[in-house]
Design an enzyme around this catalytic site. Structure first.
Site, short mmCIF file in Angstrom:
data_model
loop_
_atom_site.label_atom_id
_atom_site.label_comp_id
_atom_site.label_asym_id
_atom_site.label_seq_id
_atom_site.Cartn_x
_atom_site.Cartn_y
_atom_site.Cartn_z
N ALA A 177 34.24 34.45 37.85
CA ALA A 177 34.21 32.99 37.78
C ALA A 177 34.68 32.35 39.09
O ALA A 177 35.54 31.46 39.10
CB ALA A 177 35.05 32.51 36.61
N HIS B 248 39.10 41.74 42.28
CA HIS B 248 37.73 41.26 42.50
C HIS B 248 37.11 42.07 43.63
O HIS B 248 36.66 41.53 44.65
CB HIS B 248 37.73 39.77 42.80
CG HIS B 248 38.00 38.92 41.61
ND1 HIS B 248 37.02 38.55 40.70
CD2 HIS B 248 39.15 38.39 41.14
CE1 HIS B 248 37.56 37.81 39.75
NE2 HIS B 248 38.85 37.71 39.99
N HIS C 286 44.59 41.77 37.60
CA HIS C 286 43.99 42.06 36.28
C HIS C 286 43.20 43.38 36.29
O HIS C 286 41.98 43.41 36.25
CB HIS C 286 43.18 40.91 35.72
CG HIS C 286 42.23 40.21 36.65
ND1 HIS C 286 41.27 40.86 37.40
CD2 HIS C 286 42.08 38.89 36.92
CE1 HIS C 286 40.58 39.98 38.08
NE2 HIS C 286 41.06 38.77 37.82
N ASP D 179 46.33 34.89 33.09
CA ASP D 179 45.10 34.51 33.79
C ASP D 179 44.50 33.29 33.08
O ASP D 179 43.29 33.12 33.01
CB ASP D 179 44.10 35.65 33.85
CG ASP D 179 42.94 35.40 34.82
OD1 ASP D 179 43.09 34.53 35.71
OD2 ASP D 179 41.88 36.04 34.66
N ALA E 200 35.72 33.81 32.13
CA ALA E 200 36.25 32.89 33.14
C ALA E 200 37.73 32.61 32.85
O ALA E 200 38.10 31.53 32.42
CB ALA E 200 35.45 31.59 33.16
#
Length: 395
Positions: free
Chosen positions: A138, A193, A214, A272, A307
């Site tokens: 996201a 990411h 995460h 998150d 997201a």
């Protein structure tokens, strides 16, 4: 001038050395001044029979709540987000941004820095724009940037010494150099990411990366000949791994795997959370993107990615004990002690000990539902839930 004194009596206390039944905890001003077990209640004490006291929760990674976003660049919105999570037990918050234009992120950092200086927030976490286009989730792909150390330093400087953590993909050009620079500055470099492989992730850890953003989400899965970043981050004792225990991001067995490998001393349960946390379904901004929340699950409108979450840490705590396999001490370690130590705040918060801040969460001892929250010795919610001891029965 007299300092306010509050005594919580008859509670179960989750202490660093174990769980104490029928405990007594004294607060003077903003600090814990005594922690004892088995002492008789005295007139004026608050009767916490049937309740459990744990240290206030510490969230390393949260984007918003209460309908508000830290990425808005608006101080009132940021205050609302922090207060929303405080009411759910988070007494220490690191505010997370989301990928945007560099100058806009710098402006957001300036606003959030003022709230750090006002002791509302504990720091700022930049999640993006220095992340992999293939794992952006996201985050708006056209706003992503390679982690050039000069650009990373620009954001860090905009935070006026309050940058706590930067998430980046170490395999990108400049990634490892930026990790080294952040480590030299005393800022947490987090791997996330990312499309990094196992070997590059090990290089990032050796360069100074100490957090997995995460873990499992927005990175390659484990393959038998390509273990990828997950195995490298799990197996290294220098790394703290973030986990989102909301029942959406991770299967319970995956949580068990992470705990079995890393242990609670290396796991930080995070939210998150985006703006819908503490509110309800609807359409919410997440940086420059819109997010649709349906039945509590946040997704991009096209359904291409989760997201963030709508989680609060009291929910994560209850899930850890009722759905997961954690003990009270293990849950407290992951929600309070471990993240406080990572932030360098364990001398002030993260455990119930004399001399530390009176950051407390009080839950029902049977259901683990949140009942009350105290931050720095002041009730944030629930003070009216307890009766004052009037008299003490005599034998």
């Amino acid at each position: 001038m007299a300092v306010d004194r509050t005594v919580l009596a008859g509670a179960r206390l989750v202490l660093p050395g174990g769980v104490v039944e029928d405990g007594r905890l004294t607060v003077r001003g903003e600090s814990i001044t005594a922690v004892t077990s088995g002492g008789a209640a005295e007139p004026g004490d608050l009767d916490l029979t049937g309740h459990t006291v744990v240290p206030g929760f510490v969230d390393l990674h949260v984007h918003g709540g209460g309908g508000a976003s830290y990425a808005s660049g608006n101080a009132e919105e940021a205050l609302l987000a922090a207060r929303t999570h405080l009411h759910h037990g988070t007494t220490t918050t690191v505010a997370s941004t989301v990928t945007g234009e560099i100058d806009e992120l710098a402006r957001q950092a300036a606003v959030l820095s003022e709230l750090v200086e006002d002791d509302v927030l504990a720091g700022i976490h930049f999640e993006g724009p220095f992340i992999s286009p293939g794992r952006c989730g996201a985050h708006r792909p056209d706003l992503l940037r390679e982690p050039d150390p000069a650009l990373v330093r620009k954001l860090v400087d905009a935070a006026r010494s309050h940058a706590t953590m930067v998430t980046l993909a170490p395999e990108l050009p400049g990634g490892l150099d930026s990790v080294r620079m952040l480590a030299d500055l005393g800022i947490i470099a987090a791997v996330g990411h990312t499309d990094s492989d196992y070997a590059t992730t090990l290089q990032a850890i050796d360069a100074g990366a100490t957090v997995a953003t995460h873990l499992f989400n927005a990175m390659p899965a484990i393959a038998h000949r390509a273990p990828g970043p997950i195995v490298a981050l799990l197996e290294d004792e220098r790394v703290t791994v973030e986990l989102i225990n909301d029942g959406v991001h991770l299967h319970p067995s995956v949580l068990d795997l992470a705990y079995g490998t890393a242990g609670p001393h290396r796991v930080a349960l995070i939210t998150d959370a985006m703006g819908a946390a503490g509110t309800g379904d609807g359409l919410y901004p997440l940086g420059p993107l819109q997010v649709r929340v349906t039945n509590g699950v946040a997704m991009l409108p096209d359904g291409s990615s989760i997201a963030g979450s709508t989680l609060t840490l009291d929910q994560a705590f209850r899930r850890a004990l009722t759905i997961g396999k954690l003990t009270l001490n293990q849950a407290v370690e992951s929600l309070s002690t471990t993240p406080a130590r990572l932030l360098g705040l364990d001398h002030r918060t993260g455990s119930l000990e004399t001399g530390k801040l009176a950051d407390l969460v009080i839950v029902d001892s049977e259901s683990f539902d949140l009942v009350a929250v105290m931050r720095h010795g002041h009730w944030a919610r629930g003070a009216d839930r307890f009766q004052t001891v009037r008299t003490v029965p005599t034998a």
